[in-house]
Write an enzyme that holds these catalytic residues in place. Structure first.
Site, PDB file in Angstrom:
ATOM      1  N   ARG A   1       0.897  -1.148  -0.122  1.00 45.17           N
ATOM      2  CA  ARG A   1       0.080   0.045   0.052  1.00 45.17           C
ATOM      3  C   ARG A   1       0.886   1.307   0.144  1.00 45.17           C
ATOM      4  O   ARG A   1       1.498   1.513   0.877  1.00 45.17           O
ATOM      5  CB  ARG A   1      -0.899   0.049   1.276  1.00 45.17           C
ATOM      6  CG  ARG A   1      -1.845   1.217   1.392  1.00 45.17           C
ATOM      7  CD  ARG A   1      -2.516   0.957   2.615  1.00 45.17           C
ATOM      8  NE  ARG A   1      -3.275   2.441   2.721  1.00 45.17           N
ATOM      9  CZ  ARG A   1      -3.036   3.422   3.655  1.00 45.17           C
ATOM     10  NH1 ARG A   1      -2.241   2.952   4.543  1.00 45.17           N
ATOM     11  NH2 ARG A   1      -3.689   4.737   3.698  1.00 45.17           N
TER      12      ARG A   1
ATOM     13  N   HIS B   1      -2.488  10.943   0.363  1.00 39.24           N
ATOM     14  CA  HIS B   1      -1.952  10.722   1.793  1.00 39.24           C
ATOM     15  C   HIS B   1      -1.225  12.104   2.034  1.00 39.24           C
ATOM     16  O   HIS B   1      -0.195  12.323   2.075  1.00 39.24           O
ATOM     17  CB  HIS B   1      -1.109   9.466   1.639  1.00 39.24           C
ATOM     18  CG  HIS B   1      -0.650   9.118   3.288  1.00 39.24           C
ATOM     19  ND1 HIS B   1      -0.809   7.491   3.494  1.00 39.24           N
ATOM     20  CD2 HIS B   1      -0.069   9.647   4.137  1.00 39.24           C
ATOM     21  CE1 HIS B   1      -0.499   7.399   4.826  1.00 39.24           C
ATOM     22  NE2 HIS B   1      -0.131   8.681   5.171  1.00 39.24           N
TER      23      HIS B   1
ATOM     24  N   ASN C   1      -6.708   2.476  10.263  1.00 41.53           N
ATOM     25  CA  ASN C   1      -5.460   2.590  10.763  1.00 41.53           C
ATOM     26  C   ASN C   1      -5.776   2.319  12.127  1.00 41.53           C
ATOM     27  O   ASN C   1      -6.211   3.389  12.756  1.00 41.53           O
ATOM     28  CB  ASN C   1      -4.867   3.700  10.443  1.00 41.53           C
ATOM     29  CG  ASN C   1      -4.790   3.610   8.786  1.00 41.53           C
ATOM     30  OD1 ASN C   1      -5.090   2.670   8.098  1.00 41.53           O
ATOM     31  ND2 ASN C   1      -4.195   4.741   8.303  1.00 41.53           N
TER      32      ASN C   1
ATOM     33  N   TYR D   1      -3.556   2.406  16.072  1.00 39.09           N
ATOM     34  CA  TYR D   1      -2.232   2.405  16.564  1.00 39.09           C
ATOM     35  C   TYR D   1      -2.478   2.434  18.201  1.00 39.09           C
ATOM     36  O   TYR D   1      -1.735   1.593  18.712  1.00 39.09           O
ATOM     37  CB  TYR D   1      -1.586   3.796  16.321  1.00 39.09           C
ATOM     38  CG  TYR D   1      -0.977   3.734  15.111  1.00 39.09           C
ATOM     39  CD1 TYR D   1       0.204   3.386  14.789  1.00 39.09           C
ATOM     40  CD2 TYR D   1      -1.960   4.282  13.799  1.00 39.09           C
ATOM     41  CE1 TYR D   1       0.651   3.200  13.370  1.00 39.09           C
ATOM     42  CE2 TYR D   1      -1.572   4.110  12.670  1.00 39.09           C
ATOM     43  CZ  TYR D   1      -0.049   3.660  12.367  1.00 39.09           C
ATOM     44  OH  TYR D   1       0.447   3.624  10.917  1.00 39.09           O
TER      45      TYR D   1
ATOM     46  N   GLU E   1      -3.174   0.244   8.338  1.00 34.85           N
ATOM     47  CA  GLU E   1      -2.105   0.367   8.991  1.00 34.85           C
ATOM     48  C   GLU E   1      -2.086   0.167  10.466  1.00 34.85           C
ATOM     49  O   GLU E   1      -2.963   0.277  11.023  1.00 34.85           O
ATOM     50  CB  GLU E   1      -1.932   2.053   9.215  1.00 34.85           C
ATOM     51  CG  GLU E   1      -1.372   2.788   7.972  1.00 34.85           C
ATOM     52  CD  GLU E   1      -1.195   4.262   7.845  1.00 34.85           C
ATOM     53  OE1 GLU E   1      -1.024   4.546   8.768  1.00 34.85           O
ATOM     54  OE2 GLU E   1      -1.283   4.691   6.954  1.00 34.85           O
TER      55      GLU E   1
HETATM   56  O1  IFM Z   1       3.140   7.685   9.613  1.00 37.20           O
HETATM   57  C1  IFM Z   1       1.865   7.975   9.961  1.00 37.20           C
HETATM   58  C2  IFM Z   1       1.057   7.510   8.557  1.00 37.20           C
HETATM   59  O2  IFM Z   1       1.717   8.671   7.341  1.00 37.20           O
HETATM   60  C3  IFM Z   1      -0.388   7.738   8.714  1.00 37.20           C
HETATM   61  N1  IFM Z   1      -0.660   7.154   9.770  1.00 37.20           N
HETATM   62  C4  IFM Z   1      -0.035   6.996  11.105  1.00 37.20           C
HETATM   63  C5  IFM Z   1       1.433   6.861  10.815  1.00 37.20           C
HETATM   64  C6  IFM Z   1       2.167   6.872  12.101  1.00 37.20           C
HETATM   65  O3  IFM Z   1       2.020   8.100  12.659  1.00 37.20           O
END
Ligand code: IFM
Length: 468
Positions: free
Chosen positions: A87, A131, A314, A316, A373
């Protein structure tokens, strides 16, 4: 790990559904470099990074890991890793330098070369259209708070569909529109660095509108309502990537539960609900009359609700909130007492299962999900001989998140793929090169790539020789 007794709870990647897509992810300005080559125009990130004080140590994406020239080496690393998808994102100013009108064939050529190399090495080409690198010329004309930018985006997207349609296997329109709108136009932490709430919500609306028009253009070109309806004819699916949050109340106290629910309004519902045919969260604008609600015109909400083929998430970490009447929004985030990554983000794998379940229920199972992500920054260093990089924290992080994703699958969530962020260390926006998210270490001095332990761990997970 290998050689150790397997506990009965350990599971393997084979338990993910058949055809599960393992991939790695990156984005144009973060990895490409070559910002002045082959007719590329300037983007808001070129401008922002060159503005003193905006990016740590004055770092820029001018060279980064030079993927523009070194993509064959990176694709080989992906093949050896065993992923089936990459990706990446298309830099709008590379293919349409001024953001409108003339397209740049040399820009398209780069993404054709990249896709051809991916296909040669048996890897799917997964392209994100936006992006965050808005052409500077469009920002000069008002940027995302201006309605016209939505139409410029759709024009750019249509150019990409026409030129790259034979090369791309899966399309994502926007990456994390919350960041573009809120970090870029409200909080000023990202390019273009504005600080106006009303601009932020206007930007958010135009981002979502632009992608609706773009999906309509895609359907017009491919002649189907959705990729599924194309039947046997191969039509690349098109979706979006969101960084939604489903905050967790710090306690079961009703006020904290209500606070967590409110926290999801502008972070999650604003960006998700209109795609499902639902209105923007009304209670926020009722509570904050000084904030201008998004400038919605007749027909906009229908356009935003144009069906897509998949929803990318995404993830985290999971924020934890408490009620805080003294704060303007009535809630605040609290320390979750978890171990943290080099970003200071808590490590909360169980939050991933909760998040997947929440989103899946909230969308009534309407779209299959992909984790587009997931990963972490760690203070990685090479071994003294420069040949290895031990990153046990990232191995643990990935293992626990893979396992949490599998929990959600077992509970019925239709999760079809998982992209690790990121293949290689890269430019982490306003933090420059100070944070390393890669499973491959980048030596920025000589452009040497050194696979970290997490790379070898992921390789074994994908091949099924390592437990989750
Ligand atoms: O690096 C970033 C990415 O560009 C978008 N999502 C979070 C990642 C980590 O902060």
């Amino acid at each position: 790990m290998k050689g150790q007794q397997r506990s009965p709870q350990r599971r393997s990647s084979a338990e993910f559904p058949t055809g599960f897509l393992w991939g790695v992810a990156a984005a144009s300005y973060q990895v490409e470099g070559a910002v002045n080559e082959d007719g590329r125009g300037q983007s808001i990130w070129d401008t922002f990074a060159r503005t003193p004080g905006k990016v740590r140590h004055g770092h820029t994406g001018d060279t980064s890991v030079d993927q523009y020239h070194r993509y064959p080496e990176d694709v080989t690393l992906m093949r050896e890793l065993g992923v089936s998808a990459y990706r990446y994102s298309i830099a709008w100013p590379r293919v349409q330098p001024d953001g409108s009108g003339i397209f740049n064939p040399k820009g398209f050529d780069y993404y054709k070369r990249l896709s051809d190399e991916l296909h040669r090495q048996n890897i799917k080409s997964v392209a994100t259209l936006y992006h965050w690198d808005l052409p500077q010329a469009l920002e000069d004309a008002g940027g995302w708070p201006q309605r016209d930018t939505a139409y410029r985006f759709a024009e750019y997207a249509a150019g990409c569909f026409a030129e790259l349609g034979d090369h791309v296997d899966m399309w994502t329109t926007l990456n994390e529109p919350w960041c573009s709108a809120v970090l870029g136009y409200d909080l000023g932490e990202h390019a273009p660095g504005h600080t106006s709430k009303s601009k932020g919500w206007a930007a958010g609306h135009h981002l979502m509108l632009g992608r609706g028009v773009a999906v309509q253009a895609y359907r017009a070109l491919t002649g189907t309502a959705t990729a599924e309806q194309a039947g046997a004819r191969v039509v690349a699916p098109i979706g979006i990537t969101h960084n939604l949050e489903t905050p967790r109340p710090a306690t079961r106290h009703p006020e904290d539960i209500a606070a967590a629910d409110r926290a999801a309004d502008m972070r999650t519902r604003f960006f998700l609900d209109p795609m499902l045919g639902r209105p923007y969260p009304q209670r926020h604008f009722a509570a904050y009359p000084e904030e201008m609600p998004p400038p919605v015109l007749d027909g906009d909400m229908e356009t935003i609700a144009t069906p897509i083929d998949f929803l990318g998430l995404n993830y985290y970490f999971e924020p934890v909130v408490v009620t805080a009447p003294e704060y303007p929004e009535g809630f605040r985030a609290v320390n979750s007492y978890h171990e943290t990554t080099d970003m200071g983000w808590p490590v909360t794998p169980l939050g991933l299962s909760r998040h997947l379940r929440w989103v899946w229920n909230h969308i009534d199972g309407r779209y299959p999900l992909y984790i587009t992500e997931n990963g972490c920054a760690m203070p990685d260093e090479l071994t003294p001989d420069g040949l290895r990089c031990h990153d046990p924290g990232r191995v643990r992080y990935l293992r626990d998140h893979f396992s949490a994703a599998l929990d959600a699958v077992e509970e019925g969530v239709d999760l079809r793929g998982y992209f690790v962020w990121s293949l290689i260390d890269n430019f982490e926006w306003s933090l420059g090169y100070t944070k390393r998210f890669g499973i491959v270490y980048a030596d920025y001095v000589n452009q040497r790539r050194v696979p970290k332990d997490s790379y070898y761990y992921l390789r074994e997970v994908i091949s099924g020789t390592e437990d989750l």
